[in-house]
Design a protein around this motif. Sequence first.
Motif, short mmCIF file in Angstrom:
data_model
loop_
_atom_site.label_atom_id
_atom_site.label_comp_id
_atom_site.label_asym_id
_atom_site.label_seq_id
_atom_site.Cartn_x
_atom_site.Cartn_y
_atom_site.Cartn_z
N ALA A 1 0.83 -1.21 0.00
CA ALA A 1 0.00 0.00 0.00
C ALA A 1 0.86 1.25 0.00
CB ALA A 1 -0.92 -0.01 1.22
N GLN A 2 1.93 1.22 0.82
CA GLN A 2 2.82 2.37 0.87
C GLN A 2 3.52 2.58 -0.45
OE1 GLN A 2 5.28 1.35 4.22
NE2 GLN A 2 3.90 2.30 5.70
N THR A 3 3.90 1.46 -1.11
CA THR A 3 4.57 1.57 -2.40
C THR A 3 3.63 2.16 -3.44
OG1 THR A 3 5.94 -0.35 -1.89
CG2 THR A 3 5.77 0.30 -4.22
N GLU A 4 2.35 1.69 -3.41
CA GLU A 4 1.37 2.20 -4.37
C GLU A 4 1.14 3.69 -4.16
OE1 GLU A 4 -1.99 -0.25 -3.71
OE2 GLU A 4 -1.26 -1.90 -4.97
N LYS A 5 1.09 4.13 -2.89
CA LYS A 5 0.89 5.54 -2.62
C LYS A 5 2.10 6.36 -3.04
CE LYS A 5 -2.38 5.13 1.21
NZ LYS A 5 -2.64 5.42 2.63
N ALA A 6 3.26 5.76 -3.01
CA ALA A 6 4.49 6.50 -3.32
C ALA A 6 4.71 6.67 -4.82
CB ALA A 6 5.68 5.78 -2.70
N ILE A 7 3.96 5.93 -5.63
CA ILE A 7 4.15 6.02 -7.07
C ILE A 7 3.64 7.35 -7.58
CG2 ILE A 7 3.44 5.08 -9.30
CD1 ILE A 7 3.33 2.34 -8.01
N ILE A 8 4.52 8.13 -8.18
CA ILE A 8 4.16 9.42 -8.75
C ILE A 8 4.15 9.31 -10.27
CG2 ILE A 8 4.80 11.84 -8.98
CD1 ILE A 8 3.77 11.08 -6.22
N LYS A 9 3.05 9.68 -10.87
CA LYS A 9 2.90 9.57 -12.31
C LYS A 9 3.67 10.69 -13.02
CE LYS A 9 -1.74 7.72 -11.58
NZ LYS A 9 -3.19 7.93 -11.77
N SER A 10 4.04 10.41 -14.23
CA SER A 10 4.74 11.39 -15.04
C SER A 10 3.81 12.56 -15.34
CB SER A 10 5.20 10.75 -16.35
OG SER A 10 5.81 11.72 -17.20
N ASN B 1 -3.75 11.58 -6.02
CA ASN B 1 -4.15 10.99 -7.31
C ASN B 1 -2.94 10.56 -8.14
OD1 ASN B 1 -3.12 13.46 -8.13
ND2 ASN B 1 -4.86 13.99 -9.43
N GLY B 2 -1.74 10.68 -7.55
CA GLY B 2 -0.54 10.27 -8.25
C GLY B 2 0.13 11.38 -9.04
N TYR B 3 -0.54 12.53 -9.14
CA TYR B 3 0.03 13.66 -9.86
C TYR B 3 0.50 14.73 -8.88
CZ TYR B 3 -2.06 11.66 -14.06
OH TYR B 3 -2.40 10.82 -15.09
N MET B 4 1.72 15.21 -9.07
CA MET B 4 2.25 16.24 -8.20
C MET B 4 1.50 17.56 -8.41
SD MET B 4 4.53 15.72 -5.95
CE MET B 4 5.88 14.67 -5.41
N ASP B 5 1.20 18.23 -7.30
CA ASP B 5 0.65 19.58 -7.31
C ASP B 5 1.76 20.52 -6.86
OD1 ASP B 5 -1.98 18.36 -7.76
OD2 ASP B 5 -1.83 17.76 -5.65
N ILE B 6 1.53 21.82 -6.99
CA ILE B 6 2.60 22.75 -6.63
C ILE B 6 2.06 23.90 -5.79
CG2 ILE B 6 2.39 24.15 -8.75
CD1 ILE B 6 5.54 24.16 -8.69
N LEU B 7 2.73 24.15 -4.67
CA LEU B 7 2.43 25.26 -3.77
C LEU B 7 3.46 26.35 -4.04
CD1 LEU B 7 1.29 26.69 -1.19
CD2 LEU B 7 2.83 25.21 0.14
#
Length: 337
Positions: free
Chosen positions: A22-31, A95-101
């Motif tokens: 589960a932790q690995t799945e959460k850590a996956i960041i999509k391109s 959702n796997g996509y990085m957001d930016i602050l």
Amino acid sequence: MKSFLLSILLFLLLSCNQQTKAQTEKAIIKSSEINSLKNEQEVEHFIRKSDSLYRKFTLKKVQDLTCIGCDSSLVSLANRLNVDYTYIKADFDNNGYMDILATGENKTYTSENFNPDLDVAYSKSFNAFVIMDFGEGKTKLYDLTEEIYRGIVPMVEYQDDKALLIVYTPKYETKVVRNKRKGVKSELIFKFSDFVEYNPLPKAYSIEKIEYNTEGCFGQCPIFSMEINKNGTSVFIAKEYNYTKPWQKGELLEGVYSATIKKENLSELTEVLNYIDFPSLQDHYNVIWTDDQTAVLKVTYNNGKVKTIKDYGLQGTYGMRKLHEMFFNLRTNQNWE
């Protein structure tokens, strides 16, 4: 006994494997484009093209920004929290996509270059916002500040594998009673398509009736009242400046209207009220400036209990900001007759 111990061992191993998975799945960041941004120049370019109101935006640290009502306490707070960056990435909606602050200065539409033919607001000298990436090239900017006033210190913290947006508002005080504000730390989560205060254990109140009304301001603020019963039956009284389109355009709504609130809108309204734990909110909120609008929310719940919240400036909490938006939208997204 041996078989019992073996069973426990197998259970622990399986639990560990499932947790690790589960932790690995959460850590996956999509391109994504945000994930590929490497420096301030690339981030600025991305922000400028993402929102037309930020075409002349420049990244700056909180310590290097100025605004009405900002003072040394803001800089001291940023330094104490070690917030010395202009942007930071995080996946706020998981959702796997990085957001930016990001923080910075916007000069897209100032009093010097404002185009009266464009329906836009003046740019702000202090900007703090998040650009959310919903995948498939869909992004949206969420402003974290109060109109053109005051600075904040935003940062990211992680709780229960969730990226929380933390917003610190420094204490502000003058001789004028309204211009006094205690320091506040807000832990925000992206929920209901917006940022609201994080509540790990929301309660479920039995909401019987919701009443909402707005008062006037120094300008053309929409003045209206709305009453919504638990079965969705509702009355909307459009008093002044209620139009079907933003910027006071479209059809002018006047008089008394009735409708049954759509099921999905009523459900979301109830869910938001419960999530922000409305009975625990303050009875009064106010911004530090004058000539703004007041909204009054009155909720009857749990066999006749009543909670009333008066919000001058419509900025009481991030959850209240979301509620105000929802009520304003209800004027035009229902089948009023």
